[in-house]
Design a protein around this motif. Structure first.
Motif, PDB file in Angstrom:
ATOM      1  N   PRO A 199       0.840  -1.206   0.000  1.00 18.17           N
ATOM      2  CA  PRO A 199       0.000   0.000   0.000  1.00 18.17           C
ATOM      3  C   PRO A 199       0.874   1.256   0.000  1.00 18.17           C
ATOM      4  N   GLN A 200       0.427   2.287  -0.664  1.00 17.33           N
ATOM      5  CA  GLN A 200       1.195   3.532  -0.767  1.00 17.33           C
ATOM      6  C   GLN A 200       0.266   4.730  -0.883  1.00 17.33           C
ATOM      7  N   GLY A 243     -12.400  -2.851  -9.155  1.00 15.22           N
ATOM      8  CA  GLY A 243     -11.802  -1.543  -8.892  1.00 15.22           C
ATOM      9  C   GLY A 243     -11.899  -1.155  -7.430  1.00 15.22           C
ATOM     10  N   SER A 244     -13.040  -1.446  -6.821  1.00 18.18           N
ATOM     11  CA  SER A 244     -13.230  -1.111  -5.407  1.00 18.18           C
ATOM     12  C   SER A 244     -12.279  -1.894  -4.520  1.00 18.18           C
ATOM     13  N   ILE A 245     -12.122  -3.196  -4.798  1.00 12.47           N
ATOM     14  CA  ILE A 245     -11.204  -4.030  -4.016  1.00 12.47           C
ATOM     15  C   ILE A 245      -9.792  -3.464  -4.092  1.00 12.47           C
ATOM     16  N   LEU A 246      -9.345  -3.126  -5.293  1.00  6.48           N
ATOM     17  CA  LEU A 246      -7.989  -2.622  -5.485  1.00  6.48           C
ATOM     18  C   LEU A 246      -7.767  -1.267  -4.841  1.00  6.48           C
ATOM     19  N   LEU A 250      -4.808  -0.991  -2.075  1.00  2.32           N
ATOM     20  CA  LEU A 250      -3.569  -0.307  -2.421  1.00  2.32           C
ATOM     21  C   LEU A 250      -3.341   0.991  -1.659  1.00  2.32           C
ATOM     22  N   TYR A 251      -4.426   1.565  -1.108  1.00  4.28           N
ATOM     23  CA  TYR A 251      -4.273   2.847  -0.402  1.00  4.28           C
ATOM     24  C   TYR A 251      -4.453   2.623   1.097  1.00  4.28           C
TER      25      TYR A 251
END
Length: 252
Positions: A199-200, A243-246, A250-251
């Motif tokens: 995550p970034q 898209g929601s999962i990612l 990732l954030y």
């Protein structure tokens, strides 16, 4: 006393009806929102409401929202201006004001490539809002942000973050020039599990068309292409779900 419009043949009503089409919205630089929740969100987050329309039999329900720009309309006029199954009796004509220069790169940005279903677009915007993303960029070929179905699906999230219709290639380049990674979504030989990416705080994430995915020319420009491991027998995930999962994965 509020002015009332009763006829669907009224000149102004005919102009508003054109806002149900992409061409009409583009020409007038306005769009329609429906329902008390969207109207309240528009007011709360400073959207430019040109005219508030309240059905004459609902005026007592929404009297706290009445302003100098409020007009009463008949049931027939309300029906003409909405494609919703449930008519709450309140609509607003809102000015389109996109601010491309207002997008900052210190938060993640979702790039949407030719996603054609308005419901998927709205859900992606809502998820981006919930995940804390800074902006959503809708590329050419994607459903119009101001389509009534898209707007209903956002549930007002498009008022909370920047949503822009623009060239995705320019944003990929802008992100990379700023030193931020850009992740595509794919199932090709370059793709890796999203679990291998830490995550970034700042990055771009591209999601693509319901049938064909992200265009190859965009995938060739990414830092990495990601996939979501599927444990069951389903062949794939809906683009809004994936898209929601990612976004949440990732954030941090």
């Amino acid at each position: 006393m509020l002015e009332k419009i009763e006829s669907t043949q009224n000149k102004q009503v005919k102009e508003w009806k054109k806002l149900l089409s992409r061409k009409g919205r583009k020409k007038q630089k306005k769009y329609i929102i429906e329902g008390v929740h969207l109207v309240e969100e528009a007011r709360r987050y400073g959207a430019s409401i040109d005219t508030l329309l309240i059905r004459e039999d609902k005026v007592d329900d929404y009297k706290e929202l009445v302003t100098d720009s409020t007009l009463l309309i008949s049931k027939e006029v309300a029906h003409t201006l909405t494609d919703a199954i449930t008519d709450q009796g309140i609509l607003a004509i809102v000015d389109i004001r996109e601010k491309k220069d207002a997008v900052e790169l210190d938060k993640p940005i979702l790039l949407v490539d030719e996603v054609q279903d308005p419901g998927n677009i709205g859900t992606l915007i809502r998820s981006a809002d919930a995940a804390g993303f800074g902006a959503v960029i809708l590329g050419k070929g994607s459903a119009d942000l101001y389509n009534p179905k898209t707007i209903r699906s956002t549930q007002g999230s498009h008022f909370h973050l920047s949503v822009i219709q623009d060239e995705l290639e320019e944003w990929v380049e802008r992100l990379k020039m700023a030193g931020h990674p850009v992740y595509g979504t794919a199932l090709d030989e370059r793709a890796v599990s999203h679990r291998t990416v830490s995550p970034q705080d700042s990055f771009g994430l591209i999601v693509g068309n319901e049938g064909s995915g992200v265009r190859p020319n965009l995938l060739s420009q990414t830092t990495k292409n990601l996939y979501i491991p599927i444990k069951g027998k389903a062949e794939s995930l809906n683009v809004a779900v994936a898209g929601s999962i990612l976004m949440f994965a990732l954030y941090p």
